[in-house]
Design a protein around this motif. Structure first.
Motif, mmCIF file in Angstrom:
data_model
loop_
_atom_site.group_PDB
_atom_site.id
_atom_site.type_symbol
_atom_site.label_atom_id
_atom_site.label_comp_id
_atom_site.label_asym_id
_atom_site.label_seq_id
_atom_site.Cartn_x
_atom_site.Cartn_y
_atom_site.Cartn_z
ATOM 1 N N TYR A 62 -2.397 0.687 -4.417
ATOM 2 C CA TYR A 62 -2.063 -0.674 -4.028
ATOM 3 C C TYR A 62 -1.289 -1.357 -5.158
ATOM 4 C CZ TYR A 62 -5.143 -0.077 -0.075
ATOM 5 O OH TYR A 62 -5.708 0.376 1.087
ATOM 6 N N LYS B 99 0.867 -1.171 0.000
ATOM 7 C CA LYS B 99 0.000 0.000 0.000
ATOM 8 C C LYS B 99 0.908 1.227 0.000
ATOM 9 C CE LYS B 99 -3.294 1.938 3.328
ATOM 10 N NZ LYS B 99 -4.009 1.580 4.574
ATOM 11 N N LYS B 100 0.539 2.236 -0.798
ATOM 12 C CA LYS B 100 1.387 3.416 -0.866
ATOM 13 C C LYS B 100 0.549 4.685 -0.774
ATOM 14 C CE LYS B 100 4.938 5.729 -3.579
ATOM 15 N NZ LYS B 100 4.305 7.041 -3.367
ATOM 16 N N TYR B 101 0.911 5.520 0.207
ATOM 17 C CA TYR B 101 0.326 6.855 0.313
ATOM 18 C C TYR B 101 1.222 7.834 -0.451
ATOM 19 C CZ TYR B 101 -2.593 5.081 4.138
ATOM 20 O OH TYR B 101 -3.494 4.383 4.901
ATOM 21 N N GLU C 231 5.165 8.915 0.289
ATOM 22 C CA GLU C 231 5.728 7.936 1.211
ATOM 23 C C GLU C 231 6.182 6.717 0.425
ATOM 24 O OE1 GLU C 231 2.694 8.926 4.938
ATOM 25 O OE2 GLU C 231 3.140 6.857 4.391
ATOM 26 N N ARG D 5 -5.260 2.698 -7.850
ATOM 27 C CA ARG D 5 -5.559 3.747 -6.878
ATOM 28 C C ARG D 5 -6.953 3.514 -6.326
ATOM 29 N NH1 ARG D 5 -3.199 8.483 -6.015
ATOM 30 N NH2 ARG D 5 -1.995 8.243 -7.933
ATOM 31 N N LYS E 36 -9.996 4.651 -3.886
ATOM 32 C CA LYS E 36 -10.584 5.789 -3.181
ATOM 33 C C LYS E 36 -11.803 5.284 -2.433
ATOM 34 C CE LYS E 36 -11.905 10.606 -3.846
ATOM 35 N NZ LYS E 36 -12.034 11.715 -4.805
ATOM 36 N N GLY F 191 -9.336 5.665 5.383
ATOM 37 C CA GLY F 191 -7.880 5.573 5.521
ATOM 38 C C GLY F 191 -7.251 4.551 4.592
ATOM 39 N N ASP F 192 -8.077 3.711 3.963
ATOM 40 C CA ASP F 192 -7.555 2.740 2.995
ATOM 41 C C ASP F 192 -7.292 3.383 1.641
ATOM 42 O OD1 ASP F 192 -9.879 0.245 4.251
ATOM 43 O OD2 ASP F 192 -7.819 0.677 4.875
ATOM 44 N N SER F 193 -7.704 4.613 1.457
ATOM 45 C CA SER F 193 -7.481 5.312 0.177
ATOM 46 C C SER F 193 -5.979 5.465 -0.055
ATOM 47 C CB SER F 193 -8.156 6.685 0.190
ATOM 48 O OG SER F 193 -9.552 6.550 0.319
ATOM 49 N N ALA F 194 -5.492 4.823 -1.103
ATOM 50 C CA ALA F 194 -4.053 4.759 -1.379
ATOM 51 C C ALA F 194 -3.885 4.061 -2.714
ATOM 52 C CB ALA F 194 -3.322 3.990 -0.284
#
Lengths: 114, 110
Positions: free
Chosen positions: A88, A37-39, A42, A109, A111, A83-86
């Motif tokens: 993958y 998972k990537k924000y 980061e 991505r 959302k 908070g899972d919005s990222a």
């Protein structure tokens, strides 16, 4: 030649519902798979893995399914949270869990809408 | 425990300049890796190391060099920067399968 493919660049899901992210691979020698998972701004963080000797692995809200005959894996997130919005990424390797060379997909991505 | 740290966070280079991207980990991991991520693409492995003194090429090694003199450090060197090297660079380390990533270095070559 892209050996690991994530054909959906983006996915939107309502909070509380299930998110399903898909990944296909072409190399039948791959035997270990991971999801990251990537924000934004980061580095990727490890989520969950699965070995080819299994067809399912669960960790809390995250479950990965592996269909070897279809060369397909999927990540299920239940229930989805904002908070899972990222982004993958799935990744695949040969040589089991002790290897060190992974092929990454292009990412999906996610959302999650509140 | 800082994990994997990378410096600098951002850098702009002119064509033909050189620079070193620094990577340090404090988890005593044997395996370390350098990846690049271009917009809309996955991570591509540049170089990796299985221990101090041992390095090997990944998928996209051209234009880069690495060294691994200690367990903790794995610097990536760009000798003659080219616009094609504009990317985000991630360093990672691992004991086994799970790789721990640094926050990345965003490099622009103009």
């Amino acid at each position: 030649d892209q050996q690991v493919k994530q054909n959906s660049p983006s996915l939107s899901v309502q909070e509380g519902r299930i998110s399903i992210l898909n990944c296909d691979y072409t190399n039948s020698m791959f035997d270990y798979f991971l999801w990251y998972k990537k924000y934004p701004a980061e580095g990727p963080t490890f989520l969950i893995s699965i070995s080819s000797i299994k067809d399912k692995n669960e960790d809390g809200r995250f479950t990965v399914f592996l269909n070897k005959s279809a060369k397909h894996l999927s990540l299920h997130i239940v229930p989805s949270q904002p908070g899972d919005s990222a982004v993958y990424f799935c990744a695949a390797s040969r040589g089991g869990s002790g290897t060190y060379k992974y092929i990454f997909g292009t990412g999906t991505r996610l959302k999650v809408l509140a | 425990n800082a994990g994997v740290t990378q410096t600098p966070k951002f850098r702009i280079l002119k064509i033909g300049q050189s620079m070193t991207l620094q990577c340090t980990q404090d988890m005593n991991h044997n395996y370390m890796y350098w990846y690049r991520q271009d917009p809309g693409m996955g991570l591509k492995l540049i170089y990796y190391s299985v221990g101090a003194g041992i390095t090997d090429k990944g998928e996209v090694p051209n234009g880069y060099n690495v060294s691994r003199s200690t367990t903790e450090d794995f610097p990536l060197r760009l000798e003659l920067a080219a616009p094609s090297q504009t990317s985000v660079y991630f360093c990672a380390s691992s004991y086994l399968a799970e790789q721990f990533f640094g926050p990345g270095t965003r490099l622009t070559v103009l």
